[in-house]
Design an enzyme around this catalytic site. Structure first.
Site, PDB file in Angstrom:
ATOM      1  CD  GLN B 134      -2.539   0.968   2.713  1.00 26.09           C
ATOM      2  OE1 GLN B 134      -2.272   0.294   3.634  1.00 26.09           O
ATOM      3  NE2 GLN B 134      -3.468   2.052   2.953  1.00 26.09           N
ATOM      4  N   GLY B 135       0.869   1.911  -1.167  1.00 23.05           N
ATOM      5  CA  GLY B 135       1.698   3.231  -1.179  1.00 23.05           C
ATOM      6  C   GLY B 135       0.657   4.444  -1.011  1.00 23.05           C
ATOM      7  CB  SER B 137       2.331   6.611   4.861  1.00 23.87           C
ATOM      8  OG  SER B 137       1.134   6.458   5.660  1.00 23.87           O
ATOM      9  CB  SER B 169       3.681  -3.470   5.588  1.00 24.56           C
ATOM     10  OG  SER B 169       3.785  -2.347   6.969  1.00 24.56           O
ATOM     11  CD  GLU B 252     -12.177  -3.353   3.178  1.00 23.39           C
ATOM     12  OE1 GLU B 252     -13.447  -3.622   2.815  1.00 23.39           O
ATOM     13  OE2 GLU B 252     -11.450  -4.384   3.778  1.00 23.39           O
ATOM     14  CD  GLU B 381      -2.531   9.907  19.466  1.00 18.05           C
ATOM     15  OE1 GLU B 381      -2.329   9.413  18.441  1.00 18.05           O
ATOM     16  OE2 GLU B 381      -2.574   9.869  20.785  1.00 18.05           O
TER      17      GLU B 381
END
Lengths: 334, 398
Positions: B134-135, B137, B169, B252, B381
């Site tokens: 997953q690209g 961040s 990851s 999800e 947060e």
């Protein structure tokens, strides 16, 4: 009647009756209002004059009582009417009609000579007293069973009193199995009561935080306070979902799930009142703002349901009997 | 015919518990000692072994449960998905290698992908032929995802990508990356965002592993320098793809790794079972009876959150921000458990046997890893902000 009735239908009725009860002069007057609306009989069998519905339908009723600080032992009346229906329908009927004001002494056993935690015992006609053998007896408040002048004003709205038993206590008897069922019903309803109380405290806190300004900004503009209220929303949502889970039919692990729902409500609910007091600041600590009354009634319910004792037993049972087939001890190479 | 039907497994609506029974049986037969996460003394399973196990899990009807049969799924409902995940959770099974593919990419492709993309990507995810990362961040865009800077621009061969992703990851073992990038400038914030399915073997992609505090090397940085991607690999049109994807993401958040509550229970069960093999350790554990009771209560409450959301989804309701409740509850409760478990195992005597040494290794790893749980998938947060803003409608205005 069947479960097709939406439990939410009871919510508005219950709210209105609880509101009316706040203006009534005493327990007996409140009993009449609650009985007229049929609220004592939600879970009592139809043969005894109840509505014969499931606990699911009693949840919004009891939550409304918690939210509105109802000064009546509603949980006790509901579970007694259900438990007595098959034993003495006439007695159950008197509770349902509001004629008999009945309560339960939640702590101690008759053999000790003194039992406690009986909400509104000072006005009660009948008091259920537990016995050492696991059964219970519904005693008339008379010379044999004396309600002591209450020294316990902890729960301002619904004070409890100790009850002295001189000699053997007589009355309608409930066996150990019936008492277990009654306590199980009461635990779930107590969780609902706390849900109502905690949700009301959260909405009071939100209202205050949106309206009150400090440093030229509403309190709700401060992230530290928004996050506090978000956490309380998580607490109330968790109590709600825990109750819903315990009510879902045909569970193999019904006892565990119910005990968990009750323990969670008892242990997490009061913090919502505590946080609301903090958000209200100095006003929150005054007698006039009702947050302390919610805190008191939630803590009182925690004591009636012996949550602290239960947590200990729950932990011991967990360690002694946890069984996951993947970790059978013999599978471990030592 | 679905695999479930072929194997004679009835959907849950017809026979509650049948799917769970099948899952339990299959796991007992296929979860070998090497794959088990409670056997620290066994050599660790290789990536190939883990991939084979995961592909077998799918073939047994225990993954891709809700996906349409046309794309290799089993065409069942979240009810069967929940039943299977309870059993997967209760077992000491390894975490999925391709969870990004199955829990993020799959639902997004189903929502916004075209026919070719669905037919190509989806069966390859379930069959473990394509592992996804997953690209999203970036170094400058973590919680504030709309601040991302990675750019795509049209060129003669398709689209050219330039930028950097981080905390990706599994990038070093992935064949494709779900890339979120922008067509305009960073000031556009939520506008102009676009999703691509980027093949990881394209020239100009550089993957560097980052060692995480638990010693793992699953985290990566991914650099894109003039990487050319095909128009055909764009998921949805610019703007549209991302808007549709965010709707999918809210579901999800509520449903991914649905086994977590039961895996949590399984970890607690393991700790208790191991301590019961030795009188001294049992005595240590008994000193934590109240804390463990509280944790066990929280595990039941977590199941309540998950099951409530599953019922809502089955009834066709919107989940919206409510997905934040289980994420927040699980991550913090699991951290508390990890702290207690760590303390318990740190007190084991040096003479501890294999069962205790195994559980010690597992609980130490859980403790370290749990520190990431309140950070990834939206920090604590951020979840609290979502609840405050979108559930409580708390005003942030001055």
């Amino acid at each position: 009647m069947t479960d097709e009735i939406d439990p939410k239908d009871f919510e508005d009725t219950a709210r209105a009756v609880v509101e009316a009860c706040a203006k009534a002069s005493d327990g007996r007057a409140r009993a009449r209002l609650l009985a007229e609306a049929g609220l004592f009989g939600v879970i009592a069998p139809e043969e005894a004059g109840g509505l014969g519905l499931s606990l699911r339908h009693a949840v919004p009723v009891v939550a409304a009582a918690g939210s509105g600080l109802l000064a009546y032992p509603l949980i006790e009346a509901m579970v007694l009417a259900r438990a007595l229906a098959g034993v003495d329908a006439a007695e159950a009927g008197r509770i349902l009609s509001g004629e008999s004001l009945a309560t339960i002494a939640w702590s101690g056993v008759a053999e000790d000579g003194l039992v406690g935690h009986a909400p509104l015992a000072e006005e009660a006609d009948r008091i259920l007293i537990f016995r050492a053998d696991g059964g219970a007896v519904l005693a008339a408040a008379s010379n044999v069973v004396r309600v002591e002048p209450s020294s316990d004003r902890w729960d301002v709205d619904l004070p409890s009193a100790p009850v002295r038993t001189d000699g053997p206590v007589t009355g309608i008897e409930l066996g150990a199995e019936a008492v277990r069922a009654l306590r199980a019903d009461a635990d779930l309803l107590r969780a609902a009561h706390i849900l109502g109380s905690a949700s009301h405290c959260l909405s009071l806190a939100i209202g205050h935080a949106q309206g009150r300004e400090q440093f030229g900004r509403p309190l709700s503009s401060y992230q530290v306070l928004r996050h506090k209220m978000s956490r309380d929303a998580l607490v109330t949502e968790t109590i709600r979902n825990g109750i819903a889970r315990a009510l879902s039919a045909h569970r193999e692990d019904a006892d565990l799930v119910r005990e968990a729902a009750w323990l969670n409500a008892a242990r997490s609910g009061p913090a919502v009142a505590e946080n609301a007091i903090q958000i209200f600041g100095g006003m929150g600590f005054t007698w006039e703002v009702p947050l302390h009354r919610h805190l008191r009634q939630m803590r009182a319910q925690g004591s009636y349901g012996a949550a602290a004792d239960l947590l200990e037993r729950f932990g011991q049972a967990l360690i002694a009997s946890s069984s996951n087939e993947w970790y059978r001890e013999e599978n471990h190479a030592n | 015919m679905t695999i479930a039907a072929a194997k004679g497994i009835l959907p849950s609506a017809e026979r509650p518990g049948a799917y769970a029974a099948h899952a339990r049986r299959w796991l007992q037969e296929n979860l070998t000692d090497r794959l088990r996460t409670d056997r620290a003394h066994e050599p660790r399973a290789t990536l190939d072994e883990l991939k084979r196990f995961e592909a077998a899990l799918y073939r047994a009807g225990l993954a891709g449960i809700t996906w349409p049969t046309a794309y290799g799924g089993h065409g069942l409902t979240l009810r069967e998905h929940l039943e299977a995940n309870r059993e997967i959770g209760l077992a000491p099974a390894p975490n999925a290698v391709n969870s990004i593919g199955k829990e993020l990419v799959g639902p997004i492709v189903l929502a916004v992908g075209d026919e070719r993309q669905k037919a190509e990507f989806l069966p390859a995810i379930l069959g473990m032929d394509t592992i996804w990362c997953q690209g999203f961040s970036e170094p400058g865009a973590g919680s504030d995802l709309a601040g991302l800077r990675t750019r795509v621009e049209r060129c003669a061969d398709g689209w050219r990508v330039n930028g950097q992703k981080i905390w990706t990851s599994g990038a070093s073992k992935s064949q494709r990356c779900l890339l979120l990038a922008r067509t305009g400038v960073p000031e556009d914030r939520h506008r102009g965002l676009v999703l691509f399915a980027v093949p990881m073997d394209r020239p100009g992609i550089d993957v560097r592993e980052i060692r995480s505090m638990d010693g793992d090397r699953s985290f990566c940085e991914v650099f894109f320098s003039d990487v050319i991607v095909d128009e055909a690999d764009m998921l949805g049109a610019p703007d549209e793809g991302w808007l549709a994807a965010t709707r999918v993401l809210s579901i999800e958040r509520a449903t991914n790794r649905m086994y977590r509550a039961w895996r949590f229970e399984s970890e607690l069960d393991h700790l208790i079972a191991a301590c019961r093999t030795d009188a001294r350790s049992l005595a240590i554990l008994q000193g934590y009876a109240r804390e463990l009771a509280q944790i066990r209560v929280e595990i039941e409450m977590l199941k309540g959150h998950v099951e409530t959301l599953v019922e809502s989804l089955l009834a066709g309701e919107e989940i919206g921000p409510r997905g934040s409740f289980p994420k927040l509850y699980w991550s913090e409760s699991h951290q508390r458990f990890a702290q207690i478990a760590f303390e318990v195992v740190s007190r084991f005597p040096p003479t501890a046997g294999q069962a205790l040494r195994d559980v010690k290794a597992r609980m130490e790893a859980i403790y370290l890893h749990s520190r990431a749980e309140t950070i990834y998938a939206g920090t604590t947060e951020i979840q609290l902000d979502i609840i405050g803003k979108r559930i409580l409608n708390l005003s942030r205005a001055s």
